[in-house]
Design a protein around this motif. Structure first.
Motif, mmCIF file in Angstrom:
data_model
loop_
_atom_site.group_PDB
_atom_site.id
_atom_site.type_symbol
_atom_site.label_atom_id
_atom_site.label_comp_id
_atom_site.label_asym_id
_atom_site.label_seq_id
_atom_site.Cartn_x
_atom_site.Cartn_y
_atom_site.Cartn_z
ATOM 1 N N PHE A 85 0.090 36.899 -4.728
ATOM 2 C CA PHE A 85 0.975 37.650 -5.624
ATOM 3 C C PHE A 85 0.187 38.553 -6.572
ATOM 4 O O PHE A 85 -0.993 38.323 -6.847
ATOM 5 C CB PHE A 85 1.815 36.675 -6.455
ATOM 6 N N ALA A 87 1.220 39.098 -9.823
ATOM 7 C CA ALA A 87 1.179 38.380 -11.098
ATOM 8 C C ALA A 87 0.480 37.035 -10.904
ATOM 9 O O ALA A 87 0.233 36.606 -9.784
ATOM 10 C CB ALA A 87 2.601 38.165 -11.607
ATOM 11 N N ASP A 88 0.154 36.386 -12.017
ATOM 12 C CA ASP A 88 -0.456 35.057 -11.942
ATOM 13 C C ASP A 88 0.527 34.081 -11.330
ATOM 14 O O ASP A 88 1.640 33.934 -11.822
ATOM 15 C CB ASP A 88 -0.823 34.568 -13.347
ATOM 16 N N ALA A 89 0.120 33.414 -10.271
ATOM 17 C CA ALA A 89 1.037 32.501 -9.600
ATOM 18 C C ALA A 89 0.448 31.101 -9.499
ATOM 19 O O ALA A 89 1.028 30.235 -8.875
ATOM 20 C CB ALA A 89 1.361 33.036 -8.210
ATOM 21 N N LEU A 90 -0.707 30.875 -10.118
ATOM 22 C CA LEU A 90 -1.297 29.532 -10.093
ATOM 23 C C LEU A 90 -0.435 28.598 -10.921
ATOM 24 O O LEU A 90 0.278 29.039 -11.824
ATOM 25 C CB LEU A 90 -2.706 29.570 -10.675
ATOM 26 N N PHE A 91 -0.518 27.305 -10.615
ATOM 27 C CA PHE A 91 0.209 26.326 -11.406
ATOM 28 C C PHE A 91 -0.609 26.051 -12.663
ATOM 29 O O PHE A 91 -1.691 25.474 -12.570
ATOM 30 C CB PHE A 91 0.428 25.054 -10.591
ATOM 31 N N PRO A 92 -0.092 26.479 -13.834
ATOM 32 C CA PRO A 92 -0.927 26.412 -15.037
ATOM 33 C C PRO A 92 -1.284 24.993 -15.447
ATOM 34 O O PRO A 92 -2.238 24.791 -16.175
ATOM 35 C CB PRO A 92 -0.067 27.095 -16.109
ATOM 36 N N HIS A 136 -5.806 28.945 -17.593
ATOM 37 C CA HIS A 136 -5.947 29.758 -18.808
ATOM 38 C C HIS A 136 -7.385 29.834 -19.294
ATOM 39 O O HIS A 136 -7.716 30.651 -20.136
ATOM 40 C CB HIS A 136 -5.019 29.241 -19.909
ATOM 41 N N LEU A 138 -9.812 30.515 -17.259
ATOM 42 C CA LEU A 138 -10.514 31.398 -16.324
ATOM 43 C C LEU A 138 -10.171 32.850 -16.628
ATOM 44 O O LEU A 138 -9.120 33.147 -17.184
ATOM 45 C CB LEU A 138 -10.089 31.078 -14.878
ATOM 46 N N SER A 139 -11.056 33.773 -16.238
ATOM 47 C CA SER A 139 -10.764 35.193 -16.422
ATOM 48 C C SER A 139 -9.787 35.637 -15.333
ATOM 49 O O SER A 139 -9.546 34.923 -14.360
ATOM 50 C CB SER A 139 -12.055 35.993 -16.330
ATOM 51 N N ARG A 143 -9.140 33.861 -11.704
ATOM 52 C CA ARG A 143 -7.830 33.325 -11.293
ATOM 53 C C ARG A 143 -7.453 33.867 -9.930
ATOM 54 O O ARG A 143 -6.874 33.152 -9.100
ATOM 55 C CB ARG A 143 -6.769 33.687 -12.327
ATOM 56 N N THR B 154 7.431 33.843 -10.271
ATOM 57 C CA THR B 154 6.284 33.986 -9.377
ATOM 58 C C THR B 154 5.712 32.632 -8.986
ATOM 59 O O THR B 154 5.401 32.396 -7.818
ATOM 60 C CB THR B 154 5.179 34.816 -10.065
ATOM 61 N N VAL B 155 5.585 31.741 -9.972
ATOM 62 C CA VAL B 155 5.043 30.414 -9.668
ATOM 63 C C VAL B 155 5.952 29.688 -8.676
ATOM 64 O O VAL B 155 5.487 29.042 -7.738
ATOM 65 C CB VAL B 155 4.888 29.595 -10.972
ATOM 66 N N ASN B 158 5.553 31.235 -5.327
ATOM 67 C CA ASN B 158 4.267 30.800 -4.791
ATOM 68 C C ASN B 158 4.394 29.402 -4.194
ATOM 69 O O ASN B 158 3.903 29.141 -3.091
ATOM 70 C CB ASN B 158 3.205 30.821 -5.896
ATOM 71 N N TRP B 253 -3.958 21.544 -20.453
ATOM 72 C CA TRP B 253 -3.931 22.747 -19.616
ATOM 73 C C TRP B 253 -3.356 23.943 -20.346
ATOM 74 O O TRP B 253 -3.409 25.051 -19.853
ATOM 75 C CB TRP B 253 -3.126 22.479 -18.345
#
Lengths: 271, 262
Positions: A85, A87-92, A136, A138-139, A143, B154-155, B158, B253
């Motif tokens: 994606f 946009a940021d799509a990682l699980f924060p 959060h 990571l740059s 990410r 988005t998440v 994903n 986190w």
């Protein structure tokens, strides 16, 4: 003959707007991606490039036309595809390592087996020492690397990428482009890569597809990039052939970019 | 300002406050005591009352009762809030139907429920727990509801593209998101659990800090009232400190305001 990885035939995508009118984003789109082929879609802002990608992913249903994945009509989500994606799509709430491992755990791989494989992938995107960090910490570029590992660990046959390096600065984009090419070279998946950056598209892809300005945008050009592989993104930009191709595609794309720009400013004035 | 100076100034404020209190309640100024001890007591009496409570051990029983009520109210209210919040967020129809009633109950000042709970559940701990639950429930409920509804598109996409089933989306996306919202309101909800317990005790009970204060007030023992208030604030500060520790552990986190990267 091997079946085509992605085939959109006469695809049309329309949205119903809030006031009841129907907005046609993309019309009569013919697009194929062969196995092992890297195809980039370039077009002005708002031309429906991402829409087309979402159709290939199964996140959007076309209003007309057909989508075939490896010669089978696509029903529901595209299970053969990995999606990167914009946009940021990682699980924060998961660490980098867990974010990568989850791709395997979903498929039922035991955690004890998933973690070392995730660590290997983190190392291959250059983040071996960052497994314990949360997104959060990571740059933006880091990410994206985690997101890339998260998608690739599942070994999808098709890779769909929606301006994945869009939010990054120019240098980081080039570094990420080279990383992507290195990883892709290892097993040559079918790639559909959406970008608004023509240089990036030519440097990465085997074929560059140009879309017209929206609404009702169409595919208006298809160029083959025969620059030798493996490529280095820094080097390939100095190539004569690169420049010739860039000039040729840009002459077509320029008009569409101006059209798209005029439309967006008109729309802004209308508001 | 250095830490030591800050601490010194903070202590200075307390010392000045206590000295003023002591002087104004014992030493006549212009032939008159400005703060009559009958209404304001004095720091020495209050302090000796606190010491007496702790040395005889009377206070532990009351602290224990209030703590038990607060914990029960927090746990029951939170579990209810999480379950109903989840249910409403995943079933928009249910949420729409119940919306006016939820607003109505939440608009009600909860104190007026205390007599009802005392009638229904008696003067023991459960009427206080019930009062606390009505306070905690809504805070947790609104936060969880919000948390589930505001999961990033988005998440979620994903998760779907990675092949998650509805159950896995629940476990890996909705649940952590809802919990993070709930934990961000942990201070408020724990605080309200204590408020429910103490107010309930104050309005009718046989034990607890609220009872202690109410009893002292009943016999015009102002020193006892102040002593109860000081013990109560220390009690709440301790609980709040515990919550901060738990929060730090659970929300590692989350970006804090301190590290600028978003």
């Amino acid at each position: 003959m091997t079946p085509t990885a992605v085939a959109l035939e006469d695809a049309k995508v329309a949205f119903r707007l809030g006031d009841g009118r129907v907005y046609t984003a993309v019309e009569q789109a013919h697009l194929t991606v062969d196995q092992g082929e890297f195809v980039a879609i370039v077009g002005p802002t708002g031309c429906g490039k991402s829409t087309l990608l979402n159709v290939a992913a199964g996140l959007l249903k076309p209003a007309a036309g057909s989508v075939r994945i490896f010669d089978r009509p696509l029903a529901g989500l595209n299970r053969d595809a990995g999606y990167l994606f914009q946009a940021d799509a990682l699980f924060p709430w998961k660490t980098a390592l867990d974010n990568v491992a989850i791709g395997l755990e979903i498929k039922g791989t035991p955690r004890a087996e998933a973690l070392p494989r995730a660590q290997k992938w983190l190392t291959s995107v250059g983040l071996g020492a960052f497994g314990g960090r949360y997104p959060h910490m990571l740059s933006g570029g880091q990410r994206k690397r985690v997101a890339l590992a998260q998608v690739l660990i599942r070994d999808p046959k098709i890779l769909l990428m929606d301006e994945p390096f869009g939010p990054l600065d120019a240098q980081t984009r080039q570094v990420m482009g080279n990383l992507l090419l290195d990883l892709w070279n290892a097993d040559r998946k079918a790639v559909l890569f959406v970008t608004h950056d023509l240089e990036e598209a030519i440097a990465l892809a085997d074929r560059v597809v140009i879309m017209s300005a929206g609404p009702s945008s169409r595919i208006i050009g298809d160029w083959r990039v025969s620059l030798p592989r493996p490529r280095d993104i820094f080097e390939v930009r100095l190539d004569k052939e690169f420049h010739a191709l860039h000039r040729e595609i840009w002459s077509v794309l320029k008009d569409e970019v101006m059209k798209g720009y005029a439309q967006s400013t008109n729309a802004a004035e209308a508001v | 300002m250095s830490r030591a100076t800050l601490l010194a100034l903070q202590i200075l404020v307390a010392v000045i406050g206590i000295v003023l209190w002591q002087v104004l309640t014992t030493v006549p100024l212009f032939g008159k005591i400005l703060l009559p001890p009958f209404f304001f007591s004095n720091p020495f009496d209050v302090f000796s009352q606190i010491v007496k409570w702790f040395s005889t051990g009377v206070i532990w029983k009351h602290l224990g009762i209030t703590l038990a009520e607060s914990i029960l109210a927090f746990v029951i209210g939170s579990v209810g809030g999480v379950l109903v919040g989840f249910w409403f967020a995943r079933q928009p129809l249910v949420a729409a139907v119940f919306d006016p009633y939820v607003k109505m109950v939440n608009a009600l000042p909860r104190v007026v429920l205390a007599p009802i709970f005392a009638l229904w559940l008696g003067l023991g701990i459960w009427s206080k727990v019930a009062l606390g639950v009505t306070l905690v429930f809504f805070i947790v409920f609104f936060n969880v509801y919000q948390g589930v509804k505001e999961v990033s598109r988005t998440v979620l996409d994903n998760g779907r593209m990675l092949g998650m089933s509805e159950r896995q989306l629940m476990q890996h996306v909705y649940w952590p998101s809802a919990l993070s919202w709930m934990f961000s309101s942990l201070h408020t909800s724990v605080g309200f659990a204590v408020v429910g317990a103490v107010v309930g005790e104050y309005l009718g009970s046989a034990a607890g800090l609220g009872y202690l204060i109410q009893q002292a007030e009943g016999i015009f023992d102002v020193a006892g009232v102040f002593a109860g208030m000081f013990v109560l604030s220390a009690f709440v500060i301790l609980i709040d400190f515990g919550v901060t520790l738990v929060e730090r552990r659970l929300l590692v986190w989350r970006p804090t305001a301190a590290d600028g990267r978003g």
